[in-house]
Design a protein around this motif. Structure first.
Motif, PDB file in Angstrom:
ATOM      1  N   HIS A  85       5.299  17.127 139.900  1.00 27.34           N
ATOM      2  CA  HIS A  85       4.063  17.114 139.124  1.00 27.34           C
ATOM      3  C   HIS A  85       4.433  17.351 137.659  1.00 27.34           C
ATOM      4  CE1 HIS A  85      -0.099  18.129 138.010  1.00 27.34           C
ATOM      5  NE2 HIS A  85      -0.477  17.699 139.192  1.00 27.34           N
ATOM      6  N   THR A  86       3.694  16.715 136.756  1.00 20.83           N
ATOM      7  CA  THR A  86       4.039  16.857 135.336  1.00 20.83           C
ATOM      8  C   THR A  86       3.825  18.281 134.827  1.00 20.83           C
ATOM      9  OG1 THR A  86       1.830  16.043 134.736  1.00 20.83           O
ATOM     10  CG2 THR A  86       3.632  14.449 134.731  1.00 20.83           C
ATOM     11  N   VAL A  87       3.147  19.119 135.592  1.00 17.34           N
ATOM     12  CA  VAL A  87       3.019  20.511 135.176  1.00 17.34           C
ATOM     13  C   VAL A  87       4.395  21.175 135.118  1.00 17.34           C
ATOM     14  CG1 VAL A  87       2.676  21.438 137.512  1.00 17.34           C
ATOM     15  CG2 VAL A  87       1.709  22.651 135.542  1.00 17.34           C
ATOM     16  N   VAL A  88       5.309  20.720 135.965  1.00 17.07           N
ATOM     17  CA  VAL A  88       6.678  21.255 135.950  1.00 17.07           C
ATOM     18  C   VAL A  88       7.384  20.830 134.662  1.00 17.07           C
ATOM     19  CG1 VAL A  88       8.896  21.282 137.147  1.00 17.07           C
ATOM     20  CG2 VAL A  88       6.759  21.218 138.459  1.00 17.07           C
ATOM     21  N   HIS A  89       7.191  19.576 134.257  1.00 15.66           N
ATOM     22  CA  HIS A  89       7.802  19.083 133.025  1.00 15.66           C
ATOM     23  C   HIS A  89       7.187  19.790 131.812  1.00 15.66           C
ATOM     24  CE1 HIS A  89       8.363  15.077 135.432  1.00 15.66           C
ATOM     25  NE2 HIS A  89       9.136  16.060 135.871  1.00 15.66           N
ATOM     26  N   PHE A  90       5.890  20.022 131.864  1.00 16.65           N
ATOM     27  CA  PHE A  90       5.224  20.685 130.743  1.00 16.65           C
ATOM     28  C   PHE A  90       5.715  22.136 130.612  1.00 16.65           C
ATOM     29  CE2 PHE A  90       1.411  22.567 128.605  1.00 16.65           C
ATOM     30  CZ  PHE A  90       1.510  21.827 127.445  1.00 16.65           C
ATOM     31  N   HIS A  91       6.028  22.750 131.730  1.00 16.86           N
ATOM     32  CA  HIS A  91       6.570  24.120 131.698  1.00 16.86           C
ATOM     33  C   HIS A  91       7.899  24.141 130.952  1.00 16.86           C
ATOM     34  CE1 HIS A  91       8.912  27.552 133.360  1.00 16.86           C
ATOM     35  NE2 HIS A  91       7.759  28.177 133.196  1.00 16.86           N
ATOM     36  N   ALA A  92       8.744  23.143 131.223  1.00 15.91           N
ATOM     37  CA  ALA A  92      10.034  23.073 130.531  1.00 15.91           C
ATOM     38  C   ALA A  92       9.830  22.916 129.030  1.00 15.91           C
ATOM     39  CB  ALA A  92      10.856  21.924 131.096  1.00 15.91           C
ATOM     40  N   LEU A  93       8.816  22.146 128.637  1.00 16.34           N
ATOM     41  CA  LEU A  93       8.519  21.971 127.221  1.00 16.34           C
ATOM     42  C   LEU A  93       8.052  23.278 126.590  1.00 16.34           C
ATOM     43  CD1 LEU A  93       8.296  19.948 124.876  1.00 16.34           C
ATOM     44  CD2 LEU A  93       5.970  19.428 125.654  1.00 16.34           C
ATOM     45  N   LEU A  94       7.217  24.025 127.319  1.00 18.86           N
ATOM     46  CA  LEU A  94       6.738  25.308 126.798  1.00 18.86           C
ATOM     47  C   LEU A  94       7.863  26.327 126.680  1.00 18.86           C
ATOM     48  CD1 LEU A  94       3.323  25.796 128.656  1.00 18.86           C
ATOM     49  CD2 LEU A  94       3.724  25.039 126.305  1.00 18.86           C
ATOM     50  N   GLN A  95       8.871  26.204 127.531  1.00 23.57           N
ATOM     51  CA  GLN A  95      10.010  27.119 127.447  1.00 23.57           C
ATOM     52  C   GLN A  95      10.745  26.960 126.128  1.00 23.57           C
ATOM     53  OE1 GLN A  95       9.083  29.226 129.957  1.00 23.57           O
ATOM     54  NE2 GLN A  95      11.248  29.478 130.398  1.00 23.57           N
ATOM     55  N   SER A  96      10.838  25.708 125.655  1.00 24.63           N
ATOM     56  CA  SER A  96      11.545  25.464 124.402  1.00 24.63           C
ATOM     57  C   SER A  96      10.630  25.621 123.182  1.00 24.63           C
ATOM     58  CB  SER A  96      12.162  24.057 124.401  1.00 24.63           C
ATOM     59  OG  SER A  96      11.155  23.074 124.541  1.00 24.63           O
ATOM     60  N   SER A  97       9.308  25.418 123.376  1.00 22.33           N
ATOM     61  CA  SER A  97       8.343  25.542 122.264  1.00 22.33           C
ATOM     62  C   SER A  97       7.118  26.302 122.754  1.00 22.33           C
ATOM     63  CB  SER A  97       7.934  24.160 121.739  1.00 22.33           C
ATOM     64  OG  SER A  97       9.041  23.413 121.324  1.00 22.33           O
ATOM     65  N   PRO A  98       7.213  27.608 122.916  1.00 17.94           N
ATOM     66  CA  PRO A  98       6.107  28.392 123.488  1.00 17.94           C
ATOM     67  C   PRO A  98       4.835  28.360 122.655  1.00 17.94           C
ATOM     68  CG  PRO A  98       7.846  29.829 122.639  1.00 17.94           C
ATOM     69  CD  PRO A  98       8.395  28.451 122.613  1.00 17.94           C
ATOM     70  N   ASP A  99       4.949  28.014 121.374  1.00 19.31           N
ATOM     71  CA  ASP A  99       3.753  27.966 120.526  1.00 19.31           C
ATOM     72  C   ASP A  99       2.814  26.827 120.896  1.00 19.31           C
ATOM     73  OD1 ASP A  99       5.968  26.331 119.476  1.00 19.31           O
ATOM     74  OD2 ASP A  99       4.533  25.779 117.908  1.00 19.31           O
ATOM     75  N   LEU A 100       3.307  25.864 121.689  1.00 18.84           N
ATOM     76  CA  LEU A 100       2.468  24.722 122.048  1.00 18.84           C
ATOM     77  C   LEU A 100       1.269  25.119 122.902  1.00 18.84           C
ATOM     78  CD1 LEU A 100       5.095  21.938 122.892  1.00 18.84           C
ATOM     79  CD2 LEU A 100       3.809  22.276 120.775  1.00 18.84           C
ATOM     80  N   CYS A 101       1.388  26.213 123.640  1.00 20.85           N
ATOM     81  CA  CYS A 101       0.306  26.578 124.559  1.00 20.85           C
ATOM     82  C   CYS A 101      -0.997  26.871 123.819  1.00 20.85           C
ATOM     83  CB  CYS A 101       0.719  27.747 125.441  1.00 20.85           C
ATOM     84  SG  CYS A 101       1.029  29.277 124.557  1.00 20.85           S
ATOM     85  N   VAL A 102      -0.908  27.329 122.560  1.00 18.00           N
ATOM     86  CA  VAL A 102      -2.137  27.632 121.812  1.00 18.00           C
ATOM     87  C   VAL A 102      -2.752  26.374 121.210  1.00 18.00           C
ATOM     88  CG1 VAL A 102      -1.330  29.956 121.294  1.00 18.00           C
ATOM     89  CG2 VAL A 102      -0.944  28.122 119.644  1.00 18.00           C
ATOM     90  N   LEU A 103      -2.021  25.253 121.245  1.00 13.13           N
ATOM     91  CA  LEU A 103      -2.540  23.999 120.705  1.00 13.13           C
ATOM     92  C   LEU A 103      -3.383  23.229 121.713  1.00 13.13           C
ATOM     93  CD1 LEU A 103       0.626  22.658 118.825  1.00 13.13           C
ATOM     94  CD2 LEU A 103      -1.233  24.071 117.913  1.00 13.13           C
ATOM     95  N   VAL A 104      -3.223  23.536 122.999  1.00 13.23           N
ATOM     96  CA  VAL A 104      -3.923  22.795 124.050  1.00 13.23           C
ATOM     97  C   VAL A 104      -5.387  23.209 124.078  1.00 13.23           C
ATOM     98  CG1 VAL A 104      -4.004  22.214 126.496  1.00 13.23           C
ATOM     99  CG2 VAL A 104      -1.798  22.664 125.389  1.00 13.23           C
ATOM    100  N   LYS A 105      -6.267  22.255 123.797  1.00 15.48           N
ATOM    101  CA  LYS A 105      -7.711  22.506 123.794  1.00 15.48           C
ATOM    102  C   LYS A 105      -8.412  21.826 124.968  1.00 15.48           C
ATOM    103  CE  LYS A 105      -7.047  24.501 119.827  1.00 15.48           C
ATOM    104  NZ  LYS A 105      -6.944  25.973 119.776  1.00 15.48           N
ATOM    105  N   ASP A 106      -7.978  20.610 125.281  1.00 17.88           N
ATOM    106  CA  ASP A 106      -8.604  19.820 126.349  1.00 17.88           C
ATOM    107  C   ASP A 106      -7.570  19.584 127.444  1.00 17.88           C
ATOM    108  OD1 ASP A 106     -10.838  19.622 124.648  1.00 17.88           O
ATOM    109  OD2 ASP A 106      -9.959  17.869 123.667  1.00 17.88           O
TER     110      ASP A 106
END
Length: 373
Positions: A59-80
């Protein structure tokens, strides 16, 4: 490389790409320089869709987790956030913990869509809890094609408890547990007050949803409702909608019954400023179309419509009956209101609408919009 475009031009570029959701172009812009990257990143990651991959082995949620590991600030950008729940239940335990961590990290959500032809109860409990926490933040919630083993009131209570919720959409949701008729449920004080409600449901689920909301068996309040959309694919006893149409706050109504019977009561539009009626959800049998066009004429001739300002009709039928349409044409032309008719092609052409509604055409109150099926 540094750019020297005027700021207003840069803002226009990014706003336009954001409106189009042209992520590929936004990524190219992010590679121009640091300033453009700072402008592009919030737009790229404001809308995130997480879905199964290939044969649902991951599931792409696994790939998105890897992205957040390298750029944790992205989680505050997600609105929708859009989550296709298919395949989540079959993920390995490690990936399930990863998914839970991703959902728990998204704390600035304004819109959530949960979709997938899956049983809500079959999703691991920790994932459901994390998703509930997200939905309680959102001002806009859409639930699409989920199956529940509880009644609609319980399903809505479990997912719609946030005080910020203003807009609720339910599409093709099914609940397989029915409330016994003699059951008296405790009234639940509203935690949120909807501004808009959109329901595209089967007749039984539609009735259950409206009654649950009307009888205050969920934390979702409807006393401030301004916009209601009701669509169903077959005959429906439309009595439950009447109390909603009497709400003083209601301004816009969209309605598409699947089939009209003689005993289908006429809806009242006394509080409504804009009405949208459609044949799109109906069967292609011409007799059904004639029935519903006649029903439309009855609505406009019998209702108290003192507040009505605009009429929009969407016609997608095969074999348009001109006699029935002229009855409707006569009724609504007397209202002296702007009327927009959406001709859904290839079944209905613009020329057919012009000839079927001569009174509106002569009064110059008719606008025709074509749209592909």
């Amino acid at each position: 490389m540094e750019t020297d475009f005027p700021p207003e031009i840069v803002d226009l570029i990014f706003s336009w790409l954001d409106t189009l959701r042209d992520i590929s172009s936004l990524r190219c812009c992010a590679a121009v320089d640091r300033n453009w990257r700072a402008l592009a990143r919030p737009r790229i990651f404001s809308h995130v869709m997480l879905r199964p991959v290939f044969n649902r082995s991951t599931h792409t949620v696994v790939h998105f987790h890897a992205l957040l590991q390298s750029s944790p600030d992205l989680c505050v950008l997600v609105k929708d956030l859009v989550v296709d729940l298919g395949g989540l239940a079959s993920l390995p335990d490690q990936d399930l913990r990863t998914a839970e961590e991703v959902f728990s990290s998204l704390v600035h959500i304004r819109s959530v869509t949960l979709r997938g032809r899956v049983h809500w109860g079959g999703i691991p409990l920790d994932i459901r809890h994390a998703l509930r926490c997200i939905t309680t933040q959102a001002t806009r919630l859409e639930i699409d094609s989920l199956l529940f083993s509880v009644d609609m009131a319980v399903a809505l209570t479990s997912l719609c408890g946030g005080i910020n919720l203003k807009h609720l959409t339910l599409n093709h949701v099914e609940c397989h547990a029915q409330l016994p008729e003699e059951r008296v449920d405790e009234v639940i004080p509203p935690q949120c007050h909807l501004k808009s409600l959109s329901l595209t449901l089967g007749p039984s689920a539609l009735t259950d949803t409206l009654l649950a909301l009307q009888q205050a068996r969920t934390p979702v309040g409807v006393s401030e409702l301004e916009d209601i959309s009701i669509f169903t694919s077959w005959w429906w006893n439309n009595a439950p909608i009447h109390d909603f149409l009497g709400l003083p706050s209601l301004k816009r109504v969209s309605y598409g019954p699947g089939y009209i019977r003689q005993q289908s009561s006429l809806i009242s539009l006394s509080q409504v400023q804009r009405v949208f009626l459609t044949t799109r959800v109906m069967s292609d049998l011409p007799s059904y179309h004639s029935d519903i066009i006649s029903w439309w004429a009855g609505v406009f001739s019998s209702s108290d419509i003192r507040s009505l300002e605009e009429i929009v009709l969407e016609i997608a039928m095969i074999g348009l009956d001109h006699d029935v349409c002229r009855e409707l044409d006569t009724v609504i032309s007397k209202l002296n209101l702007p009327v927009t008719i959406i001709a859904v092609q290839p079944h209905v052409s613009e020329d057919v609408i012009w000839s079927a509604f001569p009174s509106l055409r002569e009064r110059n109150r008719l606008q025709i919009v074509t749209q592909s099926l």
